[in-house]
Design a protein around this motif. Structure first.
Motif, PDB file in Angstrom:
ATOM      1  N   ASP A  36       0.877  -1.176   0.000  1.00 54.50           N
ATOM      2  CA  ASP A  36       0.000   0.000   0.000  1.00 54.50           C
ATOM      3  C   ASP A  36       0.912   1.222   0.000  1.00 54.50           C
ATOM      4  O   ASP A  36       1.598   1.489   0.988  1.00 54.50           O
ATOM      5  N   THR A  37       0.940   1.959  -1.111  1.00 48.55           N
ATOM      6  CA  THR A  37       1.885   3.062  -1.224  1.00 48.55           C
ATOM      7  C   THR A  37       1.273   4.242  -1.964  1.00 48.55           C
ATOM      8  O   THR A  37       0.355   4.082  -2.774  1.00 48.55           O
ATOM      9  N   THR A  38       1.785   5.425  -1.665  1.00 50.44           N
ATOM     10  CA  THR A  38       1.422   6.647  -2.382  1.00 50.44           C
ATOM     11  C   THR A  38       2.693   7.261  -2.955  1.00 50.44           C
ATOM     12  O   THR A  38       3.683   7.428  -2.233  1.00 50.44           O
ATOM     13  N   GLN A  40       4.258  10.512  -5.231  1.00 49.31           N
ATOM     14  CA  GLN A  40       3.992  11.875  -5.684  1.00 49.31           C
ATOM     15  C   GLN A  40       5.128  12.358  -6.574  1.00 49.31           C
ATOM     16  O   GLN A  40       6.269  11.903  -6.453  1.00 49.31           O
ATOM     17  N   SER A  93      -0.023  12.472  -8.279  1.00 52.75           N
ATOM     18  CA  SER A  93       0.254  11.364  -7.374  1.00 52.75           C
ATOM     19  C   SER A  93      -0.575  10.162  -7.790  1.00 52.75           C
ATOM     20  O   SER A  93      -1.508  10.269  -8.607  1.00 52.75           O
ATOM     21  N   HIS A  95      -2.179   6.520  -5.752  1.00 49.89           N
ATOM     22  CA  HIS A  95      -2.308   5.653  -4.579  1.00 49.89           C
ATOM     23  C   HIS A  95      -2.463   4.229  -5.097  1.00 49.89           C
ATOM     24  O   HIS A  95      -3.449   3.903  -5.759  1.00 49.89           O
ATOM     25  N   ASN A 110      -5.784   4.453  -7.175  1.00 54.26           N
ATOM     26  CA  ASN A 110      -6.635   5.603  -6.859  1.00 54.26           C
ATOM     27  C   ASN A 110      -8.053   5.170  -6.497  1.00 54.26           C
ATOM     28  O   ASN A 110      -9.044   5.789  -6.893  1.00 54.26           O
ATOM     29  N   ARG A 173       4.235   7.387   1.221  1.00 58.62           N
ATOM     30  CA  ARG A 173       3.714   6.375   2.140  1.00 58.62           C
ATOM     31  C   ARG A 173       4.067   5.007   1.590  1.00 58.62           C
ATOM     32  O   ARG A 173       3.946   4.762   0.392  1.00 58.62           O
TER      33      ARG A 173
END
Length: 265
Positions: A36-38, A40, A93, A95, A110, A173
């Protein structure tokens, strides 16, 4: 080098719970993981790549940030398995969630799935469970030779990987979640047989599942709906460790972890 790595930061994901550090039970490597990563950026990268090992197979997920397309490949067979598109979001970004739980590939970008879950056919479970007791626990220091052996094993394992090409970006993240399951020979409350749950009944599992006394070891494993007398409204565990100092003395205590306390709606 391998010995130092095994004694420091290099270690497999295991089924040990931090608040069970005093429970005398072996650790086993957990291979069912979810990323689970974000990510940017100022200028969108050309590609975002994720390597996803499931069983003895390796899969690759590629995101094209220009066309907003996602492609799932078998890296072993060099073939395309799934393709789809995803919403652009804010354009700066993404997600990304990628899961290998339960012998299937599931992807969310997303908040939307670009293609359905893909069961991994013919995926073999990992080789015999590998005890990870060489990892340091508390003041215990493992045998150097055993630690080196564990480290070499880790080096040979198929790992998850996250990469970016075509531009620079920031990973704001990054979480890895594990799917801990209990089978015979692993924990004292391991599941030893299948359960048939009658209608209007529940199979109950304790929150501290490695050491809980629950449906897995009760003589009558199910709980009828009529026995439920209330609804929980607050989650307050697990707590976190702290040190209380007074008059030159120290006590190790547990205090509430306010970031984890939450209401159940």
């Amino acid at each position: 080098v391998f010995r130092l790595a095994a004694l420091s930061h290099l270690a497999p994901v295991t089924d040990r719970y931090g608040y069970n550090s005093l429970v005398a039970s072996p650790e086993f490597v957990v291979s069912d993981l979810m990323l689970d990563t974000t990510i940017q950026w100022q200028q969108p990268p050309a590609r975002i790549h994720v390597r996803i090992p499931v069983g003895n197979q390796i899969f690759g997920l590629t995101l094209d940030t220009t066309s907003h397309s996602a492609t799932l490949l078998s890296l072993d067979q060099q073939s395309v398995l799934q393709q789809g598109s995803y919403a652009a979001g804010d354009g700066q970004s993404v997600h990304l969630i990628a899961s290998g739980f339960d012998q299937q590939i599931a992807v969310s970008i997303n908040g939307q799935m670009p293609f359905p879950e893909l069961p991994v056919e013919h995926a073999q479970p990992p080789d015999e469970p590998v005890e990870a007791s060489a990892a340091p626990v508390g003041d215990h220091r493992p045998d150097p030779a055993r630690a080196a052996g564990i480290s070499l094993l880790i080096e040979r394992q198929k790992r998850w990987a996250l990469g970016i090409s075509g531009a620079s970006a920031n990973v704001t993240r990054l979480n890895m979640y594990r799917d801990v399951f209990y089978t015979p020979g692993r924990r004292r409350n391991a599941v030893k047989s299948d359960y048939v749950i009658p209608e209007n009944c529940y199979f109950v599992q304790g929150d501290n599942s490695p050491v809980s006394s629950d449906s897995r070891n009760w003589e009558k494993p199910v709980v009828p709906h009529a026995f439920l007398v209330g609804k929980p409204f607050l989650v307050h565990l697990p707590s976190k460790p702290a040190i209380l100092q007074f008059a030159g003395r120290e006590w190790r205590i547990r205090i509430p972890d306010w970031e984890r306390i939450r209401y159940i709606h």
